[in-house]
Design a protein around this motif. Structure first.
Motif, PDB file in Angstrom:
ATOM      1  N   VAL A  85       0.257  -1.160   1.099  1.00 32.29           N
ATOM      2  CA  VAL A  85       0.211  -0.177   1.796  1.00 32.29           C
ATOM      3  C   VAL A  85       1.596   0.476   2.200  1.00 32.29           C
ATOM      4  N   ARG A  86       2.471  -0.841   2.435  1.00 35.52           N
ATOM      5  CA  ARG A  86       3.766  -0.489   2.987  1.00 35.52           C
ATOM      6  C   ARG A  86       4.704  -0.141   1.686  1.00 35.52           C
ATOM      7  N   GLY A  87       4.113  -0.555   0.390  1.00 35.37           N
ATOM      8  CA  GLY A  87       4.851  -0.428  -0.704  1.00 35.37           C
ATOM      9  C   GLY A  87       4.691   1.017  -1.045  1.00 35.37           C
ATOM     10  N   VAL A  88       3.503   1.362  -1.065  1.00 34.35           N
ATOM     11  CA  VAL A  88       3.324   3.105  -1.135  1.00 34.35           C
ATOM     12  C   VAL A  88       4.165   3.945  -0.262  1.00 34.35           C
ATOM     13  N   GLU A  89       4.306   3.517   0.930  1.00 35.40           N
ATOM     14  CA  GLU A  89       5.146   4.218   2.049  1.00 35.40           C
ATOM     15  C   GLU A  89       6.579   4.201   1.818  1.00 35.40           C
ATOM     16  N   ALA A  90       6.934   3.089   1.070  1.00 35.72           N
ATOM     17  CA  ALA A  90       8.427   3.026   0.731  1.00 35.72           C
ATOM     18  C   ALA A  90       8.798   3.691  -0.577  1.00 35.72           C
ATOM     19  N   GLY A  91       7.723   4.356  -1.153  1.00 35.55           N
ATOM     20  CA  GLY A  91       7.936   5.188  -2.422  1.00 35.55           C
ATOM     21  C   GLY A  91       7.740   4.485  -3.775  1.00 35.55           C
ATOM     22  N   PHE A  92       7.105   3.372  -3.793  1.00 37.31           N
ATOM     23  CA  PHE A  92       6.701   2.793  -5.171  1.00 37.31           C
ATOM     24  C   PHE A  92       5.248   3.245  -5.437  1.00 37.31           C
ATOM     25  N   ASP A  93       5.247   2.972  -6.795  1.00 36.79           N
ATOM     26  CA  ASP A  93       3.819   3.246  -7.412  1.00 36.79           C
ATOM     27  C   ASP A  93       3.155   1.933  -7.299  1.00 36.79           C
ATOM     28  N   VAL A  94       2.049   1.599  -6.718  1.00 37.25           N
ATOM     29  CA  VAL A  94       1.427   0.576  -6.339  1.00 37.25           C
ATOM     30  C   VAL A  94       0.080   0.028  -7.119  1.00 37.25           C
ATOM     31  N   VAL A  95       0.135  -0.895  -7.575  1.00 39.54           N
ATOM     32  CA  VAL A  95      -1.251  -1.402  -8.280  1.00 39.54           C
ATOM     33  C   VAL A  95      -1.681  -2.746  -7.365  1.00 39.54           C
ATOM     34  N   GLY A  96      -2.650  -2.494  -6.676  1.00 34.02           N
ATOM     35  CA  GLY A  96      -3.312  -3.758  -6.077  1.00 34.02           C
ATOM     36  C   GLY A  96      -4.378  -4.442  -6.564  1.00 34.02           C
ATOM     37  N   MET A 142      12.418  11.727 -10.981  1.00 36.12           N
ATOM     38  CA  MET A 142      12.603  10.303 -11.387  1.00 36.12           C
ATOM     39  C   MET A 142      11.194   9.456 -11.327  1.00 36.12           C
ATOM     40  N   GLN A 143      10.953   8.812 -12.189  1.00 34.81           N
ATOM     41  CA  GLN A 143       9.513   7.804 -12.151  1.00 34.81           C
ATOM     42  C   GLN A 143       9.871   6.770 -11.100  1.00 34.81           C
ATOM     43  N   ALA A 144       8.794   6.600 -10.205  1.00 28.09           N
ATOM     44  CA  ALA A 144       8.794   5.604  -8.889  1.00 28.09           C
ATOM     45  C   ALA A 144       8.861   4.267  -9.609  1.00 28.09           C
ATOM     46  N   GLU A 145       9.526   3.248  -8.959  1.00 25.23           N
ATOM     47  CA  GLU A 145       9.469   1.935  -9.663  1.00 25.23           C
ATOM     48  C   GLU A 145       7.937   1.427  -9.427  1.00 25.23           C
ATOM     49  N   LYS A 146       7.394   0.553 -10.391  1.00 26.40           N
ATOM     50  CA  LYS A 146       6.096   0.119 -10.335  1.00 26.40           C
ATOM     51  C   LYS A 146       5.917  -1.214  -9.531  1.00 26.40           C
ATOM     52  N   LEU A 147       5.189  -1.392  -8.333  1.00 29.92           N
ATOM     53  CA  LEU A 147       4.976  -2.865  -7.518  1.00 29.92           C
ATOM     54  C   LEU A 147       3.552  -2.922  -7.967  1.00 29.92           C
TER      55      LEU A 147
END
Ligand SMILES: NC(=O)c1ccc[n+]([C@@H]2O[C@H](COP(=O)([O-])OP(=O)(O)OC[C@H]3O[C@@H](n4cnc5c(N)ncnc54)[C@H](O)[C@@H]3O)[C@@H](O)[C@H]2O)c1
Length: 420
Positions: free
Chosen positions: A20-31, A1-6
């Motif tokens: 960084v916390r978002g990545v650790e919680a499983g999101f696809d993160v764009v900073g 399943m595609q990770a949610e995008k944050l």
């Protein structure tokens, strides 16, 4: 399943730990950050924030789910976006231009069902009256009908290893019940505990109460310190003694002033809004701000008197300042009272050298020479001034070798030590 995008807009003291916390919680993160040098450093795995080690940053990058970027185009198809850009004061009034710019740039990427959360500190009403209309205008969609908008104040305390982002309760809000549910669900993946409130205004005010409370209480002990010195009472000991009361008292410690992005600024957001909306003064805030601003000059006067007692004049005195950051164990020099203390001392003719183990070279105040803490530096100084009591400094070396120590933090003891 595609990770949610944050998407996290602003990769500074607040945005980077969240990303960084978002990545650790499983999101696809764009900073996203407009500062190209920051983005270059982040992409290379080099953290510039003490709370995020380069190892933790490298681990986030290695997942392939953290993209630091300057390009808002990378926000496309996001599920949740958090805005954590600066909210400074300009000529005493809130400067929300960074929030506006971020909202305008994000709006074209908004799609039905997504959630946008503001974390920047601001006055009550900003999310609903300023951010939400900008997002609707730029996206052609409506909120709350098409997308969700909320506010969650940041409580990050740089350098605090006990209370971190994930274990500090997070106050959350939305502009309607559905937005609140979405915002709450997002932060439940990021932090251990959320606290819901009824409106974005309440959440905005919560942050301002927290910082105004600190500002006012620090001003109280600062004024008390000035008076206790004249009364020849040890205020530090009195505060420690009062702090043994298990209820009804919380200890605040005096110092050379307040600094950083929050304390000198956030209460002014509240007093500005009270003035603008009610045409009234928020007297506590104004008094507190006045007292805290007067502390650097008080420190300089006390040092001048101390030198005088030792038969030295301030003019051409060689002073060694310990710590320039506004907060111990960090290198953050934003609005640091140390800069004002140095300026006051320089105005009186002193020559100033300073020890700041966390400093970035570009941020050293003009006229101050940065040196290492050595016995020779301490011996040569007419006065050593403890401004910011970083734990890594060797205070025994200071008290053993200095002729005169002026300590604004109650860190040193000895016959050659004078406390604020
Ligand atoms: N630092 C703290 O301890 C702290 C604590 C609580 C709340 N806050 C609040 O959080 C907000 C952010 O503070 P911070 O300390 O992280 O600031 P910061 O200066 O460390 O970081 C903000 C980042 O936003 C970037 N930026 C500015 N405009 C932008 C834009 N339009 N698009 C993308 N990036 C942009 C800047 O380049 C900068 O890197 C402020 O409102 C502050 O009051 C800070």
């Amino acid at each position: 399943m595609q990770a949610e995008k944050l998407v996290v807009i602003g990769q500074g003291y607040v945005g980077l730990p969240l990303a960084v916390r978002g990545v650790e919680a499983g999101f696809d993160v764009v900073g996203i950050d407009l500062d190209t040098s920051r983005i270059k450093r982040l992409s290379a795995g080099e953290s510039f924030i003490e709370d995020i080690s380069s190892t933790r940053l490298a681990a986030a990058l290695a997942t392939g789910r953290y993209l630091p970027t300057t390009d808002y185009g990378d926000a496309r198809d996001f599920d949740v976006c958090v805005i954590s850009v600066p909210t400074p004061l300009r000529d005493g009034a809130p400067d929300l231009s960074y929030v506006e710019q971020a909202g305008i740039a994000l709006a074209p990427h908004i799609r039905p069902g997504c959630t946008v959360i503001l974390e920047s500190t601001t006055y009550p009403g900003t999310t609903e009256e300023l951010l939400c209309p900008l997002l609707m205008q730029g996206s052609g969609l409506r909120s709350p009908e098409d997308f969700h908008v909320g506010y969650s104040p940041e409580r990050i305390d740089p350098g605090n290893s006990i209370w971190r982002l994930e274990n500090t309760p997070k106050v959350v809000s939305g502009i309607d019940a559905m937005a609140l549910a979405k915002v709450d669900a997002f932060y439940r993946r990021i932090v251990d505990r959320t606290v819901t409130v009824d409106s974005t205004r309440v959440a905005e005010l919560t942050k301002l109460i927290e910082n105004t409370y600190r500002q006012v209480n620090i001003a109280l002990v600062n004024e008390l310190t000035v008076l206790a010195h004249q009364l020849d009472v040890n205020v530090w000991q009195a505060i420690d003694a009062a702090a043994t009361k298990p209820f009804g008292f919380m200890a605040f410690r005096p110092g050379p002033g307040v600094g950083g992005h929050c304390l000198p600024i956030d209460p002014c957001y509240l007093s500005w809004q009270v003035k603008r909306t009610l045409n009234r003064q928020f007297r506590f805030v104004e008094l507190a701000s006045d007292i805290n601003h007067s502390m650097p000059q008080h420190v300089a006067n006390r040092i001048m008197a101390g030198l005088n007692q030792r038969g030295r004049s301030m003019k051409d005195a060689q002073l060694l300042l310990l710590g320039l950051a506004y907060k111990k164990n960090t290198g953050d020099m934003r609005d640091s009272p140390a800069v004002d203390v140095a300026a006051e001392l320089a105005k009186l003719g002193a020559r100033i050298r300073a020890v700041e183990p966390y400093a970035e070279l570009g941020h050293i105040p003009p006229g101050v020479t940065l040196v290492n803490l050595t016995e020779k530096e301490v011996r040569t100084a007419d006065a050593v001034v403890v401004v910011t009591d970083h734990d890594t400094l060797d205070y025994d070396l200071v008290t053993d070798s200095a002729s005169y120590v002026f300590d604004t933090r109650n860190r040193c003891t000895g016959p050659n030590v004078e406390r604020l």
